[in-house]
Enzyme design. Structure first.
Site, PDB file in Angstrom:
ATOM      1  N   LYS A  45     -28.657  31.521 -16.132  1.00  0.00           N
ATOM      2  CA  LYS A  45     -27.689  32.853 -16.659  1.00  0.00           C
ATOM      3  C   LYS A  45     -26.363  32.986 -14.959  1.00  0.00           C
ATOM      4  CE  LYS A  45     -24.741  35.878 -18.325  1.00  0.00           C
ATOM      5  NZ  LYS A  45     -24.801  36.110 -19.325  1.00  0.00           N
ATOM      6  N   ALA A  71     -19.178  39.319 -25.317  1.00  0.00           N
ATOM      7  CA  ALA A  71     -18.905  40.298 -23.954  1.00  0.00           C
ATOM      8  C   ALA A  71     -19.932  41.110 -23.856  1.00  0.00           C
ATOM      9  CB  ALA A  71     -17.509  40.741 -24.428  1.00  0.00           C
ATOM     10  N   MET A  72     -21.123  39.797 -23.225  1.00  0.00           N
ATOM     11  CA  MET A  72     -22.102  40.481 -22.187  1.00  0.00           C
ATOM     12  C   MET A  72     -21.873  41.182 -21.880  1.00  0.00           C
ATOM     13  SD  MET A  72     -23.946  38.518 -24.960  1.00  0.00           S
ATOM     14  CE  MET A  72     -25.904  38.446 -24.735  1.00  0.00           C
ATOM     15  N   CYS A 128     -14.903  35.460 -12.278  1.00  0.00           N
ATOM     16  CA  CYS A 128     -14.810  36.859 -12.345  1.00  0.00           C
ATOM     17  C   CYS A 128     -13.777  37.859 -11.788  1.00  0.00           C
ATOM     18  CB  CYS A 128     -16.106  37.255 -11.640  1.00  0.00           C
ATOM     19  SG  CYS A 128     -17.801  36.296 -11.839  1.00  0.00           S
ATOM     20  N   THR A 193     -15.751  30.200 -22.024  1.00  0.00           N
ATOM     21  CA  THR A 193     -14.996  31.144 -23.006  1.00  0.00           C
ATOM     22  C   THR A 193     -13.562  31.132 -22.996  1.00  0.00           C
ATOM     23  OG1 THR A 193     -15.446  33.262 -22.008  1.00  0.00           O
ATOM     24  CG2 THR A 193     -17.252  32.012 -23.987  1.00  0.00           C
ATOM     25  N   GLY A 217     -18.160  28.215 -28.907  1.00  0.00           N
ATOM     26  CA  GLY A 217     -18.630  26.976 -30.080  1.00  0.00           C
ATOM     27  C   GLY A 217     -17.787  26.186 -30.572  1.00  0.00           C
ATOM     28  N   GLY A 249     -17.750  22.998 -24.156  1.00  0.00           N
ATOM     29  CA  GLY A 249     -17.320  23.760 -25.472  1.00  0.00           C
ATOM     30  C   GLY A 249     -17.458  23.531 -26.411  1.00  0.00           C
ATOM     31  N   GLY A 250     -18.775  23.969 -27.270  1.00  0.00           N
ATOM     32  CA  GLY A 250     -18.331  23.888 -29.071  1.00  0.00           C
ATOM     33  C   GLY A 250     -19.260  22.404 -29.559  1.00  0.00           C
TER      34      GLY A 250
END
Ligand SMILES: Cc1cc2nc3c(=O)[nH]c(=O)nc-3n(C[C@H](O)[C@H](O)[C@H](O)COP(=O)(O)O)c2cc1C
Ligand code: FES
Lengths: 316, 332
Positions: A45, A71-72, A128, A193, A217, A249-250
């Protein structure tokens, strides 16, 4: 049996399948659980200078089939706590420690602490917001100058291999790739993302607690492949320095991995697919990849790498 | 940043048609994978008072969802207009997991009563019984008919299904009553008199007691404990459990429990000591429910996916099971 192993700066892996940053990898226990799976490597993370709480829920939903929104809020225990984790734990798989900050000094502060604690390689999450006045509207990864500042500052501060993680939300991703590589990054990770928003018409408001969100995804896989291809082509032409690309990505099947590798990626990262298969996804995907390579006569990863770029050579 | 319900300058709403439309929307979303994977807002059709600070929120759902729900599974429940809500508030959990407490399926007796009250024939409803244990759950208990509740799910594991001739022992603490009621209801519904159901419900005091008449009407025996003795036997459910387990050494008994972990731990221990198969429904806060945040672990498992119903024997071997950290958060 085909040889799935890959050797990249800081990443000697038995297969090219890594855990993507932000999915499950925020604690020692969770990382150990992934290490025990068939993943080749892991990204933590994203860790920042201080602990951060999660955004209000819903934090992650599947808006439609294979369309994941989140949106964590970069929840993480902070550099000090994570440094302790790194000093106390041994992981059986190579680990990229993902870090973020609001400016170059914060990235350096986090990198130094975690380097001292034994981090063997870093991924710089450049998605960020910039905390300095004048640049706040954009994230660091959307400004070549900021990317250069951050990467070169961390490059000066630590010796460990650095992977710069790029955002797809720019006009020409080769510009950001160039800035990161010229500043000393050993490799690139992409994509993060895609900026998104979803509204529930009955509720009359966005469905994610934070309102704005990122899309991941299978829905973004072709976008990610395009970005990887653009950078890989640019490397072939010698327009930007050559370096390994971690495709993200996905990815949800072994064939998806082959797609990224054929467009120039050296290894891949898998995030959202864990929603549907948890850590068993790594085994499933590696078996599929191995069978595919066997069937098609690919001896190892490098024998597939970049072959789909050949057809694109003539494009400008 | 404040979020409000859609503007009030709209034309008057026909709540019955609206509820039907939302139920249809649920059906279309649920069908392919038997899962609602993004929250769908539903107007509350009824809010039922259960006890001080405890209310049951009823929403209309398609028959497929009402009949395929398995006791123990949970839904993420979200009030999109949570009045104290806003962006980026620390500790602001506006969406939380709740298991279903009661179901009304078209043509059941209970259902006919609602039909008589509401004129809504042949419809199916899920009831979420929520106790005010904190900010988010408190807001939910104060909603009224016509307010919106968004749900997604069902997620997670369910209690094992009972077989004819077996005995079911149910032990609940506080709001852990709700999955126990659904387990009892399913067993009775499937097996009729071929299953014996014995329950212990633990409450803090008489004022907190709820679901007692629901359980009385289903179970063969019901024992109640309160911490202060204001209802039933004074003490914790564990005080009455030995007499219930003592009778059953025949390998045909299954114990299910739901409540605070410090209560479930000795309950499971007693069951395991008596060689009785046991399962617990874990009540912890689950931030994402999607196996992405990794913050819901017990041992090396994710409660959101591998739970909430987990094997009692296995739980007892985990060093992070049994303290009180989870309970307030799960249902708060
Ligand atoms: C729930 C969630 C949390 C994420 N958190 C982070 C993060 O902390 N740092 C980061 O660099 N990327 C984060 N990402 C982005 C992923 O690492 C990845 O780049 C992106 O999701 C695309 O890959 P996927 O389609 O396999 O998920 C997150 C993605 C998801 C779905
Ligand atoms: S609730 Fe997030 S991983 Fe389980």
């Amino acid at each position: 049996m085909p040889d799935l192993s890959v050797g990249l700066p800081g990443l000697v892996m038995h297969n090219p399948l890594m855990l993507a940053s932000g999915v499950q990898g925020g604690s020692a226990r969770a990382l150990q659980r992934v290490a025990a799976s068939d993943a080749g490597g892991m990204v933590t993370k994203s860790i920042g200078p201080v602990p951060r709480e999660m955004y209000p829920g819903p934090v992650c939903v599947e808006a439609m089939d294979s369309v994941v929104l989140n949106a964590m809020g970069l929840p993480n225990p902070g550099a000090d706590v994570f440094a302790e984790i790194l000093s106390n734990e041994n992981f059986s798989k190579p680990l990229l420690v993902s870090i973020f900050g609001g400016c170059a000094e914060e990235y350096v502060e986090v990198a130094k602490k975690l380097d001292d604690a034994g981090a063997s390689a870093f991924e710089l999450n450049l998605s960020c917001p910039h905390s300095k006045p004048g640049s706040r509207a954009l994230i660091i990864g959307q400004q070549a100058k900021s990317i250069h500042d951050v990467v070169s500052a961390v490059r000066d501060a630590v010796d460990a291999p650095l992977y710069a993680k790029l955002t797809p939300n720019t006009t020409d991703i080769t510009i950001e790739a160039k800035a990161a590589l010229e500043a000393g990054a050993d490799g690139l990770s992409l994509i993060n993302t895609v900026s998104a928003i979803e509204v529930d018409p009955y509720a009359g408001r966005p469905v994610i607690g934070n309102l704005l969100c990122g899309l991941s995804g299978p829905a973004i896989r072709p976008i990610a492949q395009r970005k990887v291809a653009e950078i890989a082509l640019s490397m072939r032409r010698g327009e930007i320095p050559s370096a390994p690309i971690l495709g993200i990505g996905g990815i949800n099947t072994g064939l998806d991995v082959a797609r990224f590798v054929m467009l120039g990626a050296s290894a891949v990262q898998i995030g959202s697919a864990l929603i549907w298969g948890d850590v068993e996804k790594f085994k499933e995907i590696s078996v599929e990849l191995s069978e595919f390579m066997d069937l098609n006569g690919y001896r190892d990863i490098s024998s597939m790498q970049g072959i789909a770029l050949d057809s694109l050579e003539g494009l400008s | 940043m404040s979020l409000r319900a859609p503007p009030h300058n709209r034309l008057p709403l026909d709540m019955s048609r609206l509820s039907d439309a939302c139920s249809l929307r649920l059906a279309l979303s649920f069908e392919p994978r038997k899962l609602i994977s993004a929250p769908i807002p539903l107007p509350l059709v009824e809010v039922q008072f259960e006890a001080e600070g405890i209310a049951t929120l009823w929403v209309q759902v398609p028959n497929s969802m009402a009949t395929q729900y398995r006791p123990g599974q949970y839904f993420m429940c979200w009030n999109p207009y949570d009045s104290t809500g806003g962006m980026s508030r620390p500790h602001f959990h506006s969406e939380k997991p709740y298991s279903v407490g009661d179901i009304r399926v078209g043509h059941s007796h209970a259902h006919q009563l609602v039909e008589a009250e509401t004129g809504r024939q042949g419809r199916d409803f899920l009831g979420f019984t929520i106790k005010d244990l904190g900010r988010q759950s408190g807001e939910l208990t104060r909603l009224s008919v016509g307010d919106w509740l968004a749900i997604r799910g069902p997620f997670g594991t369910a209690f094992p299904q009972m077989n004819a001739g077996e005995r079911l022992v149910l032990v609940s603490g506080g709001i852990g009553s709700t999955p126990m009621h659904m387990a009892a209801r399913e067993a009775r519904h499937r097996l009729g008199d071929d299953v014996r159901i014995e329950a212990i419900m633990g409450f803090r005091n008489a004022e907190e007691s709820h679901y007692v008449s629901r359980m009385e009407s289903i179970c063969d025996s019901l024992r109640i404990t309160t911490d202060d003795g204001s209802l039933g036997t004074q003490g914790f459910p564990t005080a009455l459990l030995p007499e219930l387990l003592g009778n059953y050494h025949d390998g045909r008994t299954v114990l299910l429990t739901c409540g605070p972990e410090p209560m479930m731990l000795p309950v499971l221990q007693m069951a395991v000591d008596s060689a009785i198969k046991c399962y617990a429904a874990m009540e912890r806060y689950l931030p994402c429910s999607m196996a992405v945040c990794g913050l819901c672990m017990v041992g090396d498992r994710l409660i959101c996916k591998d739970g909430p119903v987990m094997d009692g024997d296995w739980l007892l071997q985990q060093d992070d099971f049994g303290s009180s950290h989870g309970h307030w958060a799960a249902v708060g």
